[in-house]
Structure formats: C-alpha cells, structure tokens
Scaffold this motif. Structure first.
Motif, PDB file in Angstrom:
ATOM      1  N   SER A 240       1.262   9.594  -7.181  1.00  0.00           N
ATOM      2  CA  SER A 240       0.102   9.630  -6.967  1.00  0.00           C
ATOM      3  C   SER A 240      -0.003  11.398  -6.542  1.00  0.00           C
ATOM      4  O   SER A 240       0.374  12.483  -7.185  1.00  0.00           O
ATOM      5  CB  SER A 240      -0.391   8.902  -6.205  1.00  0.00           C
ATOM      6  OG  SER A 240      -1.917   9.098  -5.701  1.00  0.00           O
TER       7      SER A 240
ATOM      8  N   THR B 195      -9.467   1.516  -7.053  1.00  0.00           N
ATOM      9  CA  THR B 195      -8.826   2.482  -8.623  1.00  0.00           C
ATOM     10  C   THR B 195      -7.434   2.199  -8.061  1.00  0.00           C
ATOM     11  O   THR B 195      -6.874   2.429  -9.001  1.00  0.00           O
ATOM     12  CB  THR B 195      -8.939   3.521  -7.747  1.00  0.00           C
ATOM     13  OG1 THR B 195      -8.821   4.085  -6.743  1.00  0.00           O
ATOM     14  CG2 THR B 195     -11.068   3.857  -7.686  1.00  0.00           C
ATOM     15  N   TYR B 196      -6.976   1.680  -7.004  1.00  0.00           N
ATOM     16  CA  TYR B 196      -5.252   1.635  -6.553  1.00  0.00           C
ATOM     17  C   TYR B 196      -4.949   0.507  -7.437  1.00  0.00           C
ATOM     18  O   TYR B 196      -3.934  -0.245  -7.654  1.00  0.00           O
ATOM     19  CB  TYR B 196      -5.450   1.822  -5.900  1.00  0.00           C
ATOM     20  CG  TYR B 196      -5.188   2.893  -4.625  1.00  0.00           C
ATOM     21  CD1 TYR B 196      -5.494   4.381  -5.488  1.00  0.00           C
ATOM     22  CD2 TYR B 196      -5.046   2.921  -3.312  1.00  0.00           C
ATOM     23  CE1 TYR B 196      -5.365   5.547  -5.408  1.00  0.00           C
ATOM     24  CE2 TYR B 196      -5.877   3.924  -2.384  1.00  0.00           C
ATOM     25  CZ  TYR B 196      -6.310   5.103  -3.160  1.00  0.00           C
ATOM     26  OH  TYR B 196      -6.183   6.184  -3.002  1.00  0.00           O
TER      27      TYR B 196
ATOM     28  N   LEU C 189      -5.968   4.809 -12.674  1.00  0.00           N
ATOM     29  CA  LEU C 189      -6.225   5.843 -12.095  1.00  0.00           C
ATOM     30  C   LEU C 189      -6.522   7.264 -12.584  1.00  0.00           C
ATOM     31  O   LEU C 189      -6.652   7.790 -13.111  1.00  0.00           O
ATOM     32  CB  LEU C 189      -5.938   6.285 -10.495  1.00  0.00           C
ATOM     33  CG  LEU C 189      -6.646   7.352  -9.537  1.00  0.00           C
ATOM     34  CD1 LEU C 189      -8.126   6.919  -9.882  1.00  0.00           C
ATOM     35  CD2 LEU C 189      -5.634   7.000  -8.469  1.00  0.00           C
TER      36      LEU C 189
ATOM     37  N   GLU D   5       0.873  -1.045  -0.248  1.00  0.00           N
ATOM     38  CA  GLU D   5      -0.269  -0.046  -0.146  1.00  0.00           C
ATOM     39  C   GLU D   5       1.028   0.838  -0.037  1.00  0.00           C
ATOM     40  O   GLU D   5       2.088   0.961   0.111  1.00  0.00           O
ATOM     41  CB  GLU D   5      -0.408   0.237   1.358  1.00  0.00           C
ATOM     42  CG  GLU D   5      -1.150  -1.158   1.616  1.00  0.00           C
ATOM     43  CD  GLU D   5      -1.996  -1.381   2.930  1.00  0.00           C
ATOM     44  OE1 GLU D   5      -2.845  -0.409   3.391  1.00  0.00           O
ATOM     45  OE2 GLU D   5      -1.602  -1.753   3.451  1.00  0.00           O
ATOM     46  N   GLU D   6      -0.103   2.333  -0.502  1.00  0.00           N
ATOM     47  CA  GLU D   6       1.082   3.186  -0.211  1.00  0.00           C
ATOM     48  C   GLU D   6       1.368   4.225   1.370  1.00  0.00           C
ATOM     49  O   GLU D   6       2.805   4.748   1.645  1.00  0.00           O
ATOM     50  CB  GLU D   6      -0.005   4.730  -0.284  1.00  0.00           C
ATOM     51  CG  GLU D   6      -0.983   5.266  -1.443  1.00  0.00           C
ATOM     52  CD  GLU D   6      -1.907   6.101  -1.863  1.00  0.00           C
ATOM     53  OE1 GLU D   6      -2.015   6.912  -0.276  1.00  0.00           O
ATOM     54  OE2 GLU D   6      -2.211   6.565  -2.534  1.00  0.00           O
TER      55      GLU D   6
ATOM     56  N   HIS E 255      -9.211   2.215  -3.508  1.00  0.00           N
ATOM     57  CA  HIS E 255      -8.441   0.854  -3.084  1.00  0.00           C
ATOM     58  C   HIS E 255      -9.141  -0.007  -4.348  1.00  0.00           C
ATOM     59  O   HIS E 255      -7.755  -0.027  -5.129  1.00  0.00           O
ATOM     60  CB  HIS E 255      -8.092  -0.115  -1.748  1.00  0.00           C
ATOM     61  CG  HIS E 255      -6.809  -1.179  -2.036  1.00  0.00           C
ATOM     62  ND1 HIS E 255      -5.810  -0.740  -2.127  1.00  0.00           N
ATOM     63  CD2 HIS E 255      -6.421  -2.157  -2.804  1.00  0.00           C
ATOM     64  CE1 HIS E 255      -4.627  -1.088  -2.018  1.00  0.00           C
ATOM     65  NE2 HIS E 255      -4.888  -2.279  -2.308  1.00  0.00           N
TER      66      HIS E 255
ATOM     67  N   ASN F 142     -12.698  10.107 -11.992  1.00  0.00           N
ATOM     68  CA  ASN F 142     -11.961  10.346 -10.329  1.00  0.00           C
ATOM     69  C   ASN F 142     -12.547  10.856  -9.569  1.00  0.00           C
ATOM     70  O   ASN F 142     -13.023  10.800  -8.507  1.00  0.00           O
ATOM     71  CB  ASN F 142     -10.617  11.055 -11.044  1.00  0.00           C
ATOM     72  CG  ASN F 142      -9.667  11.100 -11.937  1.00  0.00           C
ATOM     73  OD1 ASN F 142      -9.235  11.072 -12.300  1.00  0.00           O
ATOM     74  ND2 ASN F 142      -9.581   9.274 -11.847  1.00  0.00           N
TER      75      ASN F 142
ATOM     76  N   HIS G  11      -2.538   1.472 -10.170  1.00  0.00           N
ATOM     77  CA  HIS G  11      -2.003   2.393  -9.770  1.00  0.00           C
ATOM     78  C   HIS G  11      -1.032   2.061  -8.775  1.00  0.00           C
ATOM     79  O   HIS G  11       0.138   3.136  -8.623  1.00  0.00           O
ATOM     80  CB  HIS G  11      -2.754   3.640  -9.427  1.00  0.00           C
ATOM     81  CG  HIS G  11      -2.479   5.042  -8.575  1.00  0.00           C
ATOM     82  ND1 HIS G  11      -1.959   5.738  -9.157  1.00  0.00           N
ATOM     83  CD2 HIS G  11      -2.734   5.238  -6.666  1.00  0.00           C
ATOM     84  CE1 HIS G  11      -2.038   6.772  -8.671  1.00  0.00           C
ATOM     85  NE2 HIS G  11      -1.896   7.177  -8.066  1.00  0.00           N
ATOM     86  N   ASP G  12      -0.817   1.644  -7.732  1.00  0.00           N
ATOM     87  CA  ASP G  12      -0.267   0.837  -6.895  1.00  0.00           C
ATOM     88  C   ASP G  12       1.252   0.587  -7.418  1.00  0.00           C
ATOM     89  O   ASP G  12       2.496   0.476  -6.724  1.00  0.00           O
ATOM     90  CB  ASP G  12      -0.573   0.238  -5.874  1.00  0.00           C
ATOM     91  CG  ASP G  12      -1.423   0.658  -4.175  1.00  0.00           C
ATOM     92  OD1 ASP G  12      -1.254   2.127  -4.365  1.00  0.00           O
ATOM     93  OD2 ASP G  12      -1.580   0.001  -3.592  1.00  0.00           O
TER      94      ASP G  12
ATOM     95  N   ALA H 169       2.222  10.216  -0.607  1.00  0.00           N
ATOM     96  CA  ALA H 169       0.269  10.132  -1.598  1.00  0.00           C
ATOM     97  C   ALA H 169      -0.176  10.082  -0.611  1.00  0.00           C
ATOM     98  O   ALA H 169       0.139  10.730  -0.079  1.00  0.00           O
ATOM     99  CB  ALA H 169       0.962   8.860  -2.224  1.00  0.00           C
TER     100      ALA H 169
ATOM    101  N   ASP I 272      -2.710   0.797 -14.409  1.00  0.00           N
ATOM    102  CA  ASP I 272      -2.983   1.621 -13.732  1.00  0.00           C
ATOM    103  C   ASP I 272      -4.324   2.783 -14.511  1.00  0.00           C
ATOM    104  O   ASP I 272      -4.693   3.301 -15.258  1.00  0.00           O
ATOM    105  CB  ASP I 272      -1.751   3.561 -13.650  1.00  0.00           C
ATOM    106  CG  ASP I 272      -2.911   4.610 -12.934  1.00  0.00           C
ATOM    107  OD1 ASP I 272      -3.380   4.337 -12.220  1.00  0.00           O
ATOM    108  OD2 ASP I 272      -1.252   5.263 -12.472  1.00  0.00           O
TER     109      ASP I 272
END
Length: 772
Positions: A544, A619-620, A709, A192-193, A617, A577, A741-742, A448, A707
């Motif tokens: 991000s 979207t990640y 996002l 994760e972030e 998440h 978004n 995205h992650d 992020a 990605d």
C-alpha cells in the motif's frame, strides 16, 4: 446494569451451572451400587467415561463454534448435557449409566469452547477488559466446583432422581440463558494494517503452536493440582484419627476459596502485567507451596502451604486462558483454539491422580519435593526462554524495543521536496534478527498508512505486529535468516518526527508541520540504513503506502537493494482514489473538535477521524468479503428496537469497531499529512527516468484480483513504465482471496509462498544492460 455486564452475569451463571454439575455426582457415589449395580470398576468408569468424553468433545465443539455462533453452540451443548443428566438419573444398570455419563460429558465438552469464545465475544462487543473477565471466569469456575457437592448435600433428602431431574431442568434453562448472553453482532476480527492488541497480548505466528504451548502450561497446572487431590488426603490421614476427614475438608475448602479470591484480584489488577511475568509469579508460588508441604503433615502448615500453591494455580490459570483470548492469530478461529486448548489441558486431570498416587507410594512425602522441583524447573525454562527471545544480537540494537535515532539536525537538516527544510528529525525503528558478517542479509520493510515500526512480535510476551504473516519464525521474512529493519514514516505518530512532535516553539507542530512527500520518507529511510552501516540491502518491501515508498526507492536508488517487492501498490492515485480521500479529509476537517488542526493533546476530531477510517476501510475490503461476512445480517437488539441513531445492520457495527480502533491510537493531523503525500505521489510524472544503476535489481509486483483500491491494473501500469526504463518486473497476480486490498496483511498462501520464493533465490548478478 449495562447490557455488557448483564450478559456477562448470564455467561458466568452458565459457567457456575456447568461446573456444579461436574462435581454433583461425587456425594452420591455410594448410591450407584444400589441403584445401578455399579461395582468399584463401574464407579471408576462413570468418572473416566465422563472425563474422556468431555476431553474428546472439546475440539469438535471448537470447530462448531467457529462455524456457528458460540451462544447457539452452547445452547445445544447444554441441552445435550441435560439429556445426559436425565439418562444418568433413570439408569438402573451399568450400561445406561455409562451411556448417560458419556452423553453428559459430550455436552460439557462441547460447551467449554463455547463459554470461552462467548467470553471473548463479550470482551470485543462491549470493550470489557480480558484480564478482568478471565479472572472472573476462574472465580466462578471454582465456585461451581464447590457448589456441586454443597447442592447435593442440601438436596440429599429428596433423593438422587429428584436432584438430577431438577439439575437437568436448570441446565436446560441455562442453555437458553447462555444463548442470549453471547452477543450476535460482534465485529468480526478482519485484520488491519496494524493490530490494536493490548500491550500484553500474546505474540502470534502459527496460532496452534501458541495454543499448544498455553495448553501444555495448563496441563501442568491441572496435573499438579489433580495429583494432590488424592495424595493430600493420604498424607493428612497417615497418622490416623477421627479428625482426618475434617482436616482434609478444611485444607481443600481454604485452598479453593483462595483460588477464587486470587483469580478475581489478579483479573482486576494485573491487566497490564505481561503473560510471561504472570506465569513466573504462578510457577514461583506453586513451587514454594508444594515444596512447603514436605515440612509437616499437621493441618495448619499444610493449609497455609496449600493456599500458597493455589495462589500460584490462580495465576497460571489466568495466564493460560488470557493468552488464548488475546492471541490475535487465533481470533478468527477462537473455537478451534479453545477446543484444542481444552483437549490438551484435560490430559493433566486424567494423568494427575495416577502419577500422584504412584509417586507418593514410591517416595512418600518426598513426592512434594519432586512436584515442587518440576514447577521450579519450568520457572527456570520460562525465564530463560523469555530472555533468549528478547535478545536481538545486533551491533546497534540491544533488545526488541522501539529505538530512536536523530538523523538530521540544524547543521544538516532534511531538505524536503517542497523546498523547506526540517530539523531535527528523529526516526523510530525496530530490528529483528542478526546481521551477517558481510551485512548482506538486511531487509527493509516500509509500512502502510496507519502502520508503525512494529511488523511482528519480538518475543512471546510482545504485542502482535501488523505484518505477522510475513515477518516471523517460519514466515517468508524469517529473522532466523534475515536482519529485518522497519521504521515509522516521516510525519507518522509512532516515534518519528511528525505533527505531534515539538515544533520550534516547543509545542506540537500540528498543522504548521511542513508538507512532506513519499520521497522525503525514502530519504529518511536511506539515512537510517546508512546509520546502521548497511551498504546494500537484500530487499526493500512494503504494501500500500509502503509499496509507494518501495517504488520511489527503486527509481531513486536502484543499487540500494538486490530486490524490490511492491505489494498491493500504485504509482499514482486515480480520480476515484482521490475522491475517496477527499471525503475522508472533509470528515476530519468538518469535525468541530478539529479546530483547524490545533486541537489539544489527547483531544481532537474523534468522530471525524473515525468516519474517515470507515470511508477508507470500505476501499480496503472487497464487496465479496463484506457479503460473505455480513450480508444483510442485523445487529442484536440488546433489548431495544432499531432507531435512526443506531443503524440496524451488523456491517455498521464492524465499521464502527474499525473507527474506534484507529481513533484510540492515531493522530488526525498525521492521517491528513500521510494522505496528502499519497495523493501527491506520481512516480512516472513528466517521463521521470530511473536513476542509473550498476546492477539491475529484481523487481516484483504482487497484486490481488479482489483489491478495489490498487488492483492488478495498477501493477500492470507500474510494470509497463518500469520496462520502458530498463527495469523489467515480475507480476505475481493472486486470484485466490476475496480479502481485497487488505489481503497483503492476511494469510494468503499463494501470495506468501511467492514472496518466500523470491527471497529464497540467490541474488542474481545482472548487468545494467541486461534485458531480462
């Protein structure tokens, strides 16, 4: 008993059975010669072949665990062990005897990483404390070693065949119990972030280097103990006499009992103690206990010193195994980690008796001083290494802790883009590495949405950071080369002024905190850079929300850095978004515990914030990643059937895990303020120009095809608008990962290599009028 505890009991039952079978043969060694014609050489080989097969099988078991489920691997492994026990029982000459022991050892080796990975899975699935589980693991392990000879003694009248065949049946039953004990719906550790590791988690980096280091510590622990196994009996019986056998039994029984009890106590009460501190305690007790054996060969002094030694052994046992369990960079390869760990660790059991006896024959009881001195030297090395890794030789930062600085006050308030002012403003930040004499090697990292000022661990006993693959020794942003600065954003909840900070009346700001934008975050960052005495940064980089900050920084002050790296970033949110964030905001605000943002400290809209995290998440991560990791797999039933209150699918359990990890560490108001800043950001609105610059900086955009996002289209939009403003940008598009995205937080070799290549270039001296 809760499902988690009942499953843990089954797992520890399997461990008890495995370790009991390990020592079961010892009392029957005299029978081997009569049954299978085993001379002393063959007897030695029965133990050596078993130990060698067990050690060699562990890495293969580890690889298998990562490809399959730990419970399934453990089940098959124990069935192999059961077959080996049967072959050993029916062997009537040396060849089948050795073959049976080899098969037995292979099963034991394959099951070892499955047991450890199963323990880790239980901790993650049922939120069980890793320290307590590891301590219990040590207690049941030594209990199993004691149970083997005890069971053999009780069952001796029934004969070796009956005992071993019964043992094979118990092992087979245990195999299926272990299969049920390990949960099948454990949330996979997709990064994760920000990691939600415990504060005592081992630092990450190259996972195998840490596993080797922990394995080496356990190798030393095993070598010390196994060296004393033959040496102490020789020492106690040197004076002769009928009581030597009783003294030997008393010393070892007392010491092993102490190991079991202390393992349980340490696991229960030292969960917050760092691994380095725990290792120091273990080495100190080991050194004192071993050196004390030199003083006297009388049974009671030896017993007391051996107990002290075994207290240290328990602490070292817990340190090594808890270290691997908490090693986040190895979380997705837990089997390989414990397989490699077990292989290295078992070398100590093989070398210990040989070296111990040889040393005792050469030096007599001085061998205890030598072994104790080795523990003391390792203690000094660990202490020195910990001090050195904590030191950050910066003129303004004395250690690796989070530091805070007040950058704006009532006399000089922060002027926000909303028109309001804010004072005082405290910024929390961390630094890594050392500034060059000319202060030209500083890199500023922007985090992020739910990140903080901790992108990487400062030392081995520190918690991992959210950008561990980017920042660290051997990584693209290497503190050995760069001075790295990362600050918690304005409106965050990790030390920088935000909704949780005291407002004018002394109570938390809550929903009365002024609205902030990306430009306000950058203003605070630039003030921090000035406070640190840095005139021009080597680079500004972030992903991000961090990428938005980098883009804003570039447009406002392009002369502040040699290079700007925007990773998985965007210049503005699309309608989609905005829609996702609208759903997330609604989830938070509709929670009855939100109370208009005026919830008490420690309370708040946990359900709403968790739902918002689940929405975000989705979207990640990419659709392909979700399909690969979960598909339509179902959760384990846990003894109950599916219901409308608990979704049946494994992907739901994963999202629930993501929600819980955020709720436990993040403030709902901060989440809303930061989302609003992201939604409001529009870098090129109204044909906004770039600020004038004397030297054109390098601009680098990194995007990922998976990605959903801020994909490559967002990067191309930024690239086109920057080109129109005289700032050509390189676009590095990755097509290799399904991380979504992650992916900017993950180990994606082509992307990390691209960043490293950009930073390795000599900064170009470009004039403002150069086109490329």
């Amino acid at each position: 008993m809760s499902p988690g505890r009942s499953r843990a009991a089954l797992l520890f039952g399997a461990l008890l059975s495995v370790n009991a079978s390990y020592t079961l043969l010892i009392p029957f060694v005299p029978d081997l010669e009569e049954r299978a014609g085993a001379n002393p050489t063959v007897v030695a080989l029965t133990f050596a072949v078993f130990a060698g097969a067990k050690a060699a099988a562990q890495p293969f078991g580890g690889m298998w665990v990562d490809r399959w489920r730990p419970g399934d691997v453990g089940c098959v492994a124990l069935l192999i062990a059961a077959a080996g026990i049967v072959v050993t029982a029916i062997a009537r000459d040396p060849a089948p005897l050795l073959a049976g022991r080899a098969l037995w050892g292979i099963g034991e080796g394959l099951v070892t990483p499955a047991l450890y990975a199963g323990m880790t899975a239980l901790c993650r699935r049922y939120d069980l404390p890793t320290s307590r589980m590891t301590g219990n693991f040590g207690t049941f392990a030594v209990a199993g070693f004691l149970l083997g000879p005890l069971a053999a003694g009780i069952a001796a009248p029934f004969g070796l065949d009956a005992l071993f065949l019964f043992g094979a049946a118990v092992t087979a039953v245990t195999a299926f119990g272990l299969r049920w004990a390990v949960p099948r719906d454990v949330p996979p550790p997709v990064e994760e972030e920000r990691s939600d590791d415990t504060a005592t988690g081992a630092a990450t980096g190259r996972w195998w280097t840490w596993v080797l280091a922990l394995g080496a510590l356990d190798l030393f622990t095993n070598l010390t103990y196994s060296a004393l196994e033959p040496v102490l009996p020789l020492y106690l019986s040197a004076a002769g006499g009928e009581s030597a056998r009783g003294a030997i039994s008393l010393v070892f029984a007392t010491g092993l009992a102490a190991f079991g009890v202390v393992s349980w106590l340490l696991g229960r009460y030292t969960g917050k103690l760092g691994l380095v501190a725990l290792a120091r305690v273990g080495l100190a007790f080991a050194a004192v206990g071993t050196v004390g054996l030199y003083a006297s060969a009388e049974v009671w002094p030896v017993a007391v010193c051996f107990v002290v030694l075994m207290v240290g052994q328990a602490a070292l046992y817990l340190t090594a195994r808890r270290g691997v369990v908490e090693l986040r960079s190895a979380m997705t390869r837990q089997g390989k980690a414990f397989g490699l760990f077990g292989l290295v660790s078992d070398i100590g059991n093989i070398l210990g008796p040989l070296l111990g006896v040889a040393l005792y024959e050469l030096t007599g009881r001085v061998s205890f001083l030598v072994i104790g001195a080795l523990s003391g030297l390792l203690l000094v090395a660990v202490a020195a290494g910990a001090r050195r890794s904590r030191a950050v030789p910066s003129p303004r930062v004395a250690d690796g802790d989070v530091r805070t600085v007040v950058l704006f006050d009532d006399a000089n308030p922060l002027e926000l883009e909303s028109g309001r002012t804010l004072a005082p403003v405290t910024v929390a930040y961390e630094t890594y590495g050392e500034l060059d004499d000319d202060r030209s090697n500083a890199i500023f990292i922007c985090h992020a949405l739910t990140g903080d000022s901790h992108p990487a661990a400062h030392h081995p006993d520190d918690r991992p950071g959210w950008w561990r693959h980017m920042v660290g020794s051997g990584c693209p942003v290497d503190p050995d080369r760069y001075f790295v600065v990362c600050a918690n954003v304005l409106a965050g909840c990790s030390g920088t002024t935000g909704p949780t900070s005291p407002g004018p009346d002394g109570t938390p700001w809550g929903p009365d905190f002024p609205m902030i934008g990306i430009s306000d975050m950058v203003t605070a960052h630039r003030a921090l850079v000035a406070e640190l005495g840095i005139e021009r940064l080597r680079a500004v980089m972030g992903g991000s929300l961090g990428g938005m900050q980098v883009l804003e920084w570039l447009l406002r002050a392009p002369d502040d850095a040699e290079d700007f790296l925007i990773v998985a970033g965007t210049a503005r949110h699309t309608a989609e978004n905005l829609a996702w964030n609208a759903v997330a905001r609604t989830a938070i605000r509709s929670d009855p515990e939100f109370r208009g943002g005026r919830y008490p400290s420690g309370g708040g809209p946990a359900t709403g914030l968790g739902t918002a995290r689940m929405v975000g998440h989705l979207t990640y991560v990419s659709e392909d990643l979700l399909a690969r990791k979960f598909g339509r797999e179902r959760r384990a039933a846990n003894g109950t059937g599916p219901s409308v209150t608990t979704g049946p699918f494994a992907v739901e359990g994963y999202l629930e895990h993501q929600a819980e990890s955020l709720v436990n560490r993040f403030d709902a108001n901060s989440y809303l303020y930061l989302m609003n800043a992201m939604d409001s950001f529009d870098a090129f609105a109204d044909d906004r120009p770039c600020a004038p610059f004397r030297r054109r900086p390098g601009v680098h955009l990194f995007s990922f095809d998976s990605d959903r996002l801020y994909g490559p289209d967002h990067a191309r939009y930024i690239q086109a608008n920057l080109a129109a403003r005289g700032l050509p940008a390189e676009h590095h598009q990755d097509r290799t990962t399904d991380g979504g995205h992650d992916a900017f937080l993950l180990h994606v070799p082509s992307y990390l290599r691209g960043v490293a290549e950009v930073l390795a270039r000599q900064p170009a001296v470009r004039g403002a009028d150069e086109a490329g």
